[in-house]
Design an enzyme around this catalytic site. Structure first.
Site, mmCIF file in Angstrom:
data_model
loop_
_atom_site.group_PDB
_atom_site.id
_atom_site.type_symbol
_atom_site.label_atom_id
_atom_site.label_comp_id
_atom_site.label_asym_id
_atom_site.label_seq_id
_atom_site.Cartn_x
_atom_site.Cartn_y
_atom_site.Cartn_z
ATOM 1 N N ALA A 111 -1.502 -21.199 2.792
ATOM 2 C CA ALA A 111 -1.911 -22.341 2.388
ATOM 3 C C ALA A 111 -2.728 -23.056 3.598
ATOM 4 C CB ALA A 111 -0.606 -23.262 2.213
ATOM 5 N N GLY A 138 0.891 -18.436 0.165
ATOM 6 C CA GLY A 138 0.271 -18.724 -1.117
ATOM 7 C C GLY A 138 -0.618 -17.710 -1.547
ATOM 8 N N GLU A 163 1.437 -15.188 -3.154
ATOM 9 C CA GLU A 163 2.092 -15.605 -4.503
ATOM 10 C C GLU A 163 1.255 -15.975 -5.599
ATOM 11 O OE1 GLU A 163 5.236 -18.984 -3.092
ATOM 12 O OE2 GLU A 163 3.485 -19.220 -2.127
ATOM 13 N N GLU A 221 6.408 -17.805 5.464
ATOM 14 C CA GLU A 221 6.633 -18.990 5.544
ATOM 15 C C GLU A 221 7.590 -19.335 6.280
ATOM 16 O OE1 GLU A 221 4.583 -18.587 1.433
ATOM 17 O OE2 GLU A 221 6.071 -17.513 2.734
#
Length: 255
Positions: free
Chosen positions: A61, A106, A109, A129
């Site tokens: 992110a 991300g 993911e 994270e």
């Protein structure tokens, strides 16, 4: 544009284009949802490749953007974030992630939303994270555990460590490791082969597997049975069986 959709030989490539690291800011997240919905609608797209380019898949992110968000803002944004990734995961066509370089947070993911993952030998994947005092928020705690099992998922999520391509292959996080220069070519070839298959049967197989994993075995069998019977109403089923009887197995050509 932060990402775009390019179509060739029945394969739609969703290409991330936010140099230098393809950080997944809000605009990119929203764009991914738009492209996933477009790939779902378009009849000329029969399979999909997720690709970040030759150097990096996506390094996570946009932390500077996230840092400026408070709790009320993230309560609103987190739903849109998950919806974007879920739109990719629910493309009713075969999807392969072509992973080069970093696929972190991300980025990892997003790769988890694919049906198959081909990684370059330079790939590094992880969910870091926890090092920010957070947990994965775009499906990582759910899709990662379903893919590699809860213990291995907890190892990666609790520590935030990166895994190289070889370890990712060993634990089932990726499905194939190839030289970095060949990642996109091999991913496109895999997708192009499936793009020639029976579209409705492929959709049925994907939905039966994915939906079945979310429920009990009896409900899963019902989902499978309904799709199986329903495919007997399709032209592809007629073509496939006729070809098998007249020409032998594996020779059917589907529209």
């Amino acid at each position: 544009m932060t990402a775009n959709l390019e179509v060739r030989d029945g394969v739609g490539t969703i290409l991330l284009d936010r140099p230098p690291m393809n950080a997944l800011d809000v605009a990119t997240q929203d764009r991914l949802r738009e492209l996933a919905e477009e790939a779902t609608r378009r009849e000329d797209v029969r399979a999909v490749v997720l690709y970040g380019g030759e150097k990096v898949f996506a390094a996570g992110a946009d932390i500077k953007e996230m840092q400026a968000m408070d709790h009320p803002a993230m309560v609103v944004r987190s739903k849109a974030l998950q919806d974007s990734f879920t739109a990719v995961a629910r493309i009713p066509k075969p999807v392969v992630a072509a992973v080069t370089g970093y696929a972190l947070g991300g980025g990892c993911e997003l790769a988890l939303c694919a049906d198959f993952r081909i990684a370059g030998d330079n790939a590094k994947l992880g969910q870091p994270e926890i090092l920010l005092g957070l947990i994965p928020g775009a499906g990582g705690t759910q899709r990662l555990a379903r893919l590699i099992g809860p213990s291995r998922a907890k190892d990666l999520i609790f520590t935030g460590r990166h895994v190289r391509a070889e370890e990712a292959l060993a634990i089932g996080l990726v499905d194939r490791v190839v030289p970095a220069a060949e990642v996109y070519e091999q991913a496109h070839a895999w997708a192009a082969k499936l793009a020639k298959g029976p579209a409705l049967a492929l959709r049925a197989a994907k939905e039966s597997i994915d939906a079945g994993l979310e429920t009990d075995i009896d409900t899963g069998l019902t989902i499978e049975r309904n799709w199986f019977a329903g495919l007997f109403a399709t032209e592809d089923r007629e073509r496939g069986m006729r070809s098998f009887v007249e020409e032998g197995p594996g020779k059917a050509k589907f529209l």
